[in-house]
Write an enzyme that holds these catalytic residues in place. Structure first.
Site, PDB file in Angstrom:
ATOM      1  CG  ASP A 163      -2.441   0.600   0.973  1.00  0.00           C
ATOM      2  OD1 ASP A 163      -1.871   1.724  -0.033  1.00  0.00           O
ATOM      3  OD2 ASP A 163      -2.955  -0.047   1.551  1.00  0.00           O
ATOM      4  CD1 TRP A 197      -4.591   3.729  -3.608  1.00  0.00           C
ATOM      5  CD2 TRP A 197      -3.319   5.645  -2.467  1.00  0.00           C
ATOM      6  NE1 TRP A 197      -4.472   3.076  -1.964  1.00  0.00           N
ATOM      7  CE2 TRP A 197      -3.420   4.889  -1.444  1.00  0.00           C
ATOM      8  CE3 TRP A 197      -3.101   6.342  -2.663  1.00  0.00           C
ATOM      9  CZ2 TRP A 197      -3.014   3.969  -0.118  1.00  0.00           C
ATOM     10  CZ3 TRP A 197      -2.546   7.209  -0.865  1.00  0.00           C
ATOM     11  CH2 TRP A 197      -2.693   5.952  -0.222  1.00  0.00           C
ATOM     12  N   GLY A 198      -2.578   5.326  -8.403  1.00  0.00           N
ATOM     13  CA  GLY A 198      -2.716   5.569  -9.736  1.00  0.00           C
ATOM     14  C   GLY A 198      -1.851   6.680  -9.426  1.00  0.00           C
ATOM     15  CG  ASP A 218      -9.368   3.048  -0.628  1.00  0.00           C
ATOM     16  OD1 ASP A 218      -8.347   2.194  -2.060  1.00  0.00           O
ATOM     17  OD2 ASP A 218      -8.712   1.918  -0.237  1.00  0.00           O
TER      18      ASP A 218
END
Ligand code: GLA
Length: 664
Positions: A163, A197-198, A218
């Site tokens: 993450d 998350w790009g 998300d």
């Protein structure tokens, strides 16, 4: 992502570990290290449990059991993955992460062993930061990459989701490459899933860093969120391929926030986009409808096709989208998807999909599992948020299948894709169409339409002796909407029948009776909306958005200024009001709520039917509220729209403070 030497070592390690599925013998000549040659399939607990108490050993084992018992393993689901909150908030004296003894009393290795004993693979999670994302989370891997990678390898981990929270602004490429190298050093083949998350466009640099990378923020268990993510991911098709996939986040199918129609579209979209298929619902409680979707092997086969090409958008107009994915055997998979609120007809053709010329094609419906013949046109009349998925091939036996007919009813709306509003005590016009897309004629074609006890009368012929290729039977109907109906949804039922094959095609047209429009100036938080969709949680009245349940936000606060009235949204979202041409203006002070610190970027827009009449531009959490004024004179429908400003919707708590409408 790994080098050849590493691939060989990896293959040897797998054999030594005695795991069921070693990388193919061709690993040394395949892209990267031979892992994730098709998009990973499996389970991850996050979307169903977050950090709730039900995330524990019993759940993980239960999922592994169901994978085997229900045939999901045979259908391709392989990884059973843990997300945040599996460890305690502190490392031990040796600096190692410590499994939460309440959730995992026997440790993580025991769970991994259990999963492996079922012939499945096991995945784990941490963050490329100093701490994971959840407040109840645990220390992340930044600065501890090798120690954590070694621990994971000692557990028998086959997959790591890494993450992005608490990353201390360390360069993303460096953070993820360091963990890649640490995993490599363990000598264990581990699929590496980048979850940043790009934010740093990993599709441009991560094909030799990870096997998949998140392309967006998300997903939430709601249609707006799913749609928004799909649209961001489908433009990235050129970057995906075997061993390196775009990841639009895990599946929400079965979690209850979308209809089955929407979940089928979600699953079909993910499959046509060659996305990882990680089930995000607690299968121990799943309904038969959920299993029907997740177990659809024909849709899974599209996702897992060995050619490994992500489907592309071939056209998009008025919310009707066509995506095509070439398959290894030369067939094309096609998804027709209606993102809007009204029934619409999506059309493409074998030629447009790039199939070679043939007098006829076989068109297999991947949801009804029926075969049809088409001369060229591939079309479906789709309900709001609905989709159809076909596998089209230049099959010499095309003539043995019944002609493909598409049938449906269309109603006029105030803007393309709007809700199909009908007014009690008035008549409405509905048009039904029955079109023969087959090469051979359709015979004895009949079209019917009935209302829920309403009077429905045809104004033009309802049958045709014969329909040749591309011919339609179009019928205009007058529908009397009874007076005094209460607000809500009502269903008109249509049907087309024809020969050969005694085909009966039923379909529905849903219409909406709105509540009364506001009769006087009012705060919008005191007006009943027609519909509301939000990035996270429900839209709040006179509160900010707390992301989960109704009422879990705070007093609306923008840059230190508090507001007693307003709407607490979370981008991306829409709040729509029925105004029936009786309102003139909408005003609000818009901004990102203070409750998310410095984070969050949002745009706020007001639309009068199909026209944008106000736009805030990009607002960040550091900016004061911006006054927005919109002229909505004459509009039937008014929409308040928030977007994530193009950078993902993390922390996008979008306040429409003092939102007010003037009507008479
Ligand atoms: C981030 C990720 C999610 C999930 C949570 C866990 O938000 O993007 O997928 O892993 O963290 O806290």
């Amino acid at each position: 992502m790994f080098n050849r030497l590493r691939a060989v070592t990896a293959a040897l390690c797998l054999v030594t570990a005695g795991l069921a599925s070693a990388p193919p013998a061709s690993a040394s000549v395949s892209p990267g290290d031979g892992l994730a040659l098709t998009p990973p399939m499996g389970f991850n607990n996050w979307n169903s449990t977050h950090c709730g108490a039900e995330f524990n050993e019993a759940m993980v084992k239960g999922i592994a059991d169901i994978f085997v018992a229900r045939g999901l393993k045979d259908a391709g689901y392989q990884y059973v993955n843990l997300d945040d909150c599996w460890a305690l908030p502190q490392r031990n004296a040796a600096g190692d992460l410590v499994p939460d003894p309440v959730r995992f009393p026997n440790g993580i290795k025991a769970v991994a062993d259990y999963v492996h004993s079922k012939g499945l693979k096991f995945g784990i999670y941490t963050s490329a930061g100093t701490k994971t994302c959840n407040t109840a989370g645990f220390p992340g891997g930044l600065g501890h990459e090798q120690q954590d990678a070694n621990l994971f390898a000692s557990f028998g981990v086959d997959y790591l989701k890494y993450d992005n929270c608490n990353n201390q602004n360390v360069d993303a490429k460096l953070r993820y490459t360091t963990m890649r190298d640490a995993l490599r050093n363990t000598g264990r083949p581990i699929v590496f899933s980048l979850c940043e998350w790009g934010q740093n466009k990993p599709w441009e640099w991560a094909s030799d860093v990870g096997h998949l990378w998140r392309t967006t923020g998300d997903i939430g268990d709601n249609y707006t969120s799913m749609l928004n993510i799909a649209k961001k991911n489908w433009v990235l098709s050129d970057f995906a391929g075997p061993g390196h996939w775009n990841d639009p986040d895990m599946l929400e199918v079965g979690n209850g926030g979308m209809t089955d129609t929407e979940y089928r579209s979600h699953f079909g979209l993910w499959a046509i986009m060659a996305a990882p298929l990680l089930i995000g619902t607690d299968l121990r409680k799943a309904t038969p409808a959920t299993f029907d979707i997740l177990e659809n092997r024909e849709v899974i086969a599209v996702d897992q096709d060995p050619l490994g090409v992500q489907g592309k958008l071939v056209k998009s107009s008025g919310g009707l989208n066509v995506l095509v994915k070439p398959l290894k055997n030369g067939d094309k998979a096609v998804l027709l998807f209606n993102e809007g609120e009204t029934t619409g007809r999506a059309v493409t053709s074998a030629a447009e999909l790039g199939l070679s010329r043939s007098p006829g094609y076989r068109m297999r419906d991947l949801w009804t599992h029926q075969d049809w013949q088409t001369a060229n046109t591939i079309a479906a009349t789709l309900p709001p948020h609905g989709s159809a998925m076909f596998r089209v091939s230049a099959d010499r036996n095309w003539a043995t299948y019944p002609p493909a007919i598409d049938a449906g009813a269309i109603i006029q709306t105030s803007y393309p894709g709007a809700l199909p509003i009908v007014t009690p005590g008035t008549t409405t016009s509905v048009t039904t169409s029955v079109t023969n897309n087959g090469r051979l004629p359709a015979l004895s074609v009949e079209s019917t339409l009935t209302g829920p006890g309403w009077t429905v009368q045809p104004e033009s012929p309802t049958s045709a002796v014969l329909l040749r290729t591309d011919q339609s039977l179009s019928t205009k109907w007058t529908v009397q909407v009874p007076p005094g109906l209460s607000p809500g949804k009502y269903v008109l039922t249509g049907k087309a029948t024809y020969q050969p094959g005694n085909v009966v095609l039923p379909y529905n047209l849903e219409v909406v009776v709105p509540g009364a429009p506001p009769a006087a100036p009012a705060f919008l938080s005191d007006v009943k909306w027609l519909r509301a969709a939000n990035g996270y949680g429900p839209v709040e009245l006179d509160r900010s958005n707390g992301e989960s349940k109704a009422g879990d936000g705070h007093v609306i606060t923008i840059n230190g200024v508090t507001y007693a009235k307003g709407l607490g949204a979370h981008a991306p979202g829409v709040i729509e009001y029925y105004t029936a041409g009786r309102c003139t203006s909408v005003t609000a002070d818009v901004g990102v709520d203070d409750e998310k610190g410095n984070n969050g970027t949002v745009t706020f827009e007001v639309w009068a039917d199909g026209t944008k009449v106000a736009d805030s531009g990009i607002l960040t959490n550091l900016m004061p509220a911006k006054p927005l004024q919109a002229d909505v004179t004459g509009a039937t429908l008014v929409r308040l729209i928030t977007t994530d400003a193009g950078d993902g919707n993390n922390s996008d708590h979008a306040d429409w403070a003092n939102a007010h409408i003037t009507c008479n």
